[in-house]
Scaffold this active site. Structure first.
Site, PDB file in Angstrom:
ATOM      1  N   ASP A 144      26.438  16.267 -76.939  1.00 38.76           N
ATOM      2  CA  ASP A 144      26.715  17.000 -75.714  1.00 38.76           C
ATOM      3  C   ASP A 144      27.730  16.165 -74.931  1.00 38.76           C
ATOM      4  O   ASP A 144      27.907  14.969 -75.206  1.00 38.76           O
ATOM      5  CB  ASP A 144      25.422  17.182 -74.928  1.00 38.76           C
ATOM      6  CG  ASP A 144      25.635  17.903 -73.610  1.00 38.76           C
ATOM      7  OD1 ASP A 144      26.477  18.813 -73.561  1.00 38.76           O
ATOM      8  OD2 ASP A 144      24.964  17.529 -72.628  1.00 38.76           O
ATOM      9  N   ASP A 204      28.426  16.466 -70.951  1.00 38.99           N
ATOM     10  CA  ASP A 204      28.000  16.102 -69.597  1.00 38.99           C
ATOM     11  C   ASP A 204      26.667  15.373 -69.604  1.00 38.99           C
ATOM     12  O   ASP A 204      25.676  15.872 -70.132  1.00 38.99           O
ATOM     13  CB  ASP A 204      27.907  17.364 -68.737  1.00 38.99           C
ATOM     14  CG  ASP A 204      29.258  18.036 -68.572  1.00 38.99           C
ATOM     15  OD1 ASP A 204      30.250  17.326 -68.370  1.00 38.99           O
ATOM     16  OD2 ASP A 204      29.316  19.282 -68.667  1.00 38.99           O
ATOM     17  N   ASP A 263      21.227  15.283 -73.330  1.00 40.98           N
ATOM     18  CA  ASP A 263      20.467  14.763 -72.192  1.00 40.98           C
ATOM     19  C   ASP A 263      19.477  15.761 -71.622  1.00 40.98           C
ATOM     20  O   ASP A 263      18.667  15.413 -70.764  1.00 40.98           O
ATOM     21  CB  ASP A 263      21.431  14.378 -71.058  1.00 40.98           C
ATOM     22  CG  ASP A 263      22.051  15.611 -70.405  1.00 40.98           C
ATOM     23  OD1 ASP A 263      21.693  15.926 -69.256  1.00 40.98           O
ATOM     24  OD2 ASP A 263      22.882  16.266 -71.052  1.00 40.98           O
TER      25      ASP A 263
END
Length: 519
Positions: free
Chosen positions: A57, A59, A355
């Site tokens: 990922d 961000d 995250d």
């Protein structure tokens, strides 16, 4: 091992480098001990030799945003939308944001305006109404009904499971206090659920109109942490034969700016990027897939990822000379396209690093069967504090054992006083002993509660340890354990380990084993 039965790492492993920068595993100096804050922790065995492709990922995974600037920017943008677009009072513009106040793993009760922290069994242990702590009686009265167990899920609750949600949770608490103290200042008919809905709408507006990303794009260094380990990590993974890919919900223009700030990614040897979350993770997703021309950002038609002639042309459009032809960017598409492009034969050959428990880890694991690694930036400070406070934890266990022992003696004395065969003198002595024991019990209980409260406040003044609620794992920790094969504080911690490492979990222990394990 300590008395709880958990294996303790040796002093040598846990010692800090004293500010020395850790060495990449593939370097000549690599392979040395790793600080506890940089270690990768394992819930389920994962042999990296079986991994063909590693995805990331962007961000809060590859790009670690600075909460003191980025979250404040998100908060300020959301407040402006509430005032200028949704009719909230101008005084909101004077509010300030404490970016350290909220933590991940909390649950917002939209109906009641409460913020909750619960353990892995979904028992509410800490509860606030706005910024006012609920009394034990209010907490038990509201959430302690054992006959009707609440699932604490949507639509009545909102999960704060991503760092992006911290600012909106703080703003929701402020609005709860505003409505309670000055009900005439909120828009007519705005109850707690409506206020939360408005906050979410304001956040979405900020993302849709580019309010946040335009500011970040102008000065990435102000909002994103630089990590010089990302490039060596990606190169090491590529050199070990792994394929790499990026899946993000950001469009190409913003993705390109952020990734070039982090690692000048167009110079790396290969990789595939999909700007397609969250629909990307749905296997039956039939979304169109377009290839992005990196220099112009123009979308090119493809046949399931294969270049095809554009209208008015008889041959597929080729990428400009000089661009890395092994490096491709797509808009849209799904996991099926990715598996085809990378020739993935089995979902278990993919490791995905993200995250977000629900957006990244749960979906990729439960829906697709990928192996998963969760990035938890807060973990680095948490484990370092755990090490520093290890003696305090031992003292807490001793106090708890002493408290249990005294309480057992009190219970036995009370029971013994029921016997009719007791003489008057013997009964009087037992009553006297009972009074002393009850006084001792109260002292030990108070000392234990005070010590436990002080201990948890070392981690966070309001919410305590991220991974604990009292002596139980927190709901967030339970989710990490259930859905993440691996977890760590930073994605670049992968660079400190062999790309062929076999990660193995520590042994599980049940309560009946704790006190019979060899020390």
């Amino acid at each position: 091992m300590d008395h709880s039965g958990r294996t303790m790492l040796s002093d040598k492993v846990l010692q800090s480098h004293g500010g020395e920068k850790p060495h990449i595993w593939s370097s000549l100096e690599g392979g040395s001990r790793i600080d506890i804050g940089k270690q990768i922790f394992c819930n389920r065995s994962l042999n990296m030799r079986n991994i063909v492709a590693i995805g990331f990922d962007m961000d809060y995974t590859l790009a670690q945003y600075k909460p003191e600037t980025f979250e404040s920017l998100a908060y300020e943008g959301t407040v402006r939308k509430l005032v200028y677009d949704l009719g909230y009072p101008q005084e909101l513009l004077e509010w300030t944001f404490d970016w350290k106040y909220m933590v991940r793993g909390l649950v917002l009760d939209k109906k009641r305006g409460n913020i909750l922290k619960m353990d892995r069994h979904k028992y509410v242990k800490v509860a606030y109404h706005g910024f006012r702590e609920l009394s034990k009686e209010d907490k038990v009265g509201t959430y302690g009904n054992t006959f009707i167990r609440d699932s604490f899920d949507e639509p009545d609750y909102a999960l704060i499971d991503t760092l992006f949600s911290l600012a909106e949770a703080y703003l929701f608490a402020q609005l709860v206090d505003l409505r309670d103290n000055n009900p005439g200042k909120v828009p007519e008919g705005a109850d707690y659920p409506r206020m939360y809905k408005d906050v979410r709408a304001a956040v979405d507006l900020c993302h849709r109109d580019g309010t946040l990303k335009q500011v970040v794009a102008k000065d990435p260094k102000r909002y994103i942490n630089e990590d010089t380990s990302i490039v060596p990590m990606l190169k090491m993974l590529r050199n070990s034969g792994r394929l790499t890919f990026l899946v993000t919900n950001s469009l190409w223009d913003y993705t390109n700016i952020v990734m070039n700030f982090l690692c000048a990614w167009h110079t790396l040897d290969g990789g595939i990027t999909f700007n397609a979350k969250p629909g990307f993770f749905l296997e039956d997703n039939r979304a169109n897939i377009f290839e992005v021309e990196p220099e112009s950002g123009m979308l090119l038609n493809t046949d399931n990822g294969t270049p095809m002639p554009q209208v008015g042309s008889t041959s597929p459009k080729m990428l400009p000379k000089g661009l890395n032809k092994r490096y491709r960017v797509f808009q849209g598409g799904s996991v099926g396209h990715l598996h085809k492009l990378l020739s993935i034969e089995s979902s278990t050959q993919v490791l995905y690093v993200g995250d977000h428990i629900y957006g990244d880890i749960l979906r990729s694991k439960k829906v697709l069967g990928w192996r998963t690694m969760l990035v938890v930036p807060e973990l680095e400070r948490e484990v370092e504090l755990l090490w520093e406070l290890r003696d305090t934890r031992k003292q807490l266990r001793l106090l708890r054992n002493e408290r249990d022992l005294v309480e057992d003696r009190v219970h036995h004395l009370k029971w013994s006083l029921k016997f009719e065969s007791l003489g008057d003198d013997e009964k009087q002595n037992m009553i006297s002993s009972l009074g002393e024991l009850e006084s001792q019990r109260d002292q030990v209980r108070l000392a234990h509660q005070q010590a436990q409260g002080d201990y948890h406040q070392k981690f966070h003044k309001i919410w305590g340890q991220l991974m604990k609620t009292g002596y139980q794992n927190s709901r967030f920790a339970h989710q990490v354990e259930r859905f993440a094969c691996l977890y760590t504080s930073q994605v670049s911690n992968l660079s400190l380990y062999s790309p062929d490492k076999c990660y193995r979990p520590s042994e599980d222990f049940m309560p009946h084993e704790f006190h019979i394990l060899p020390s």
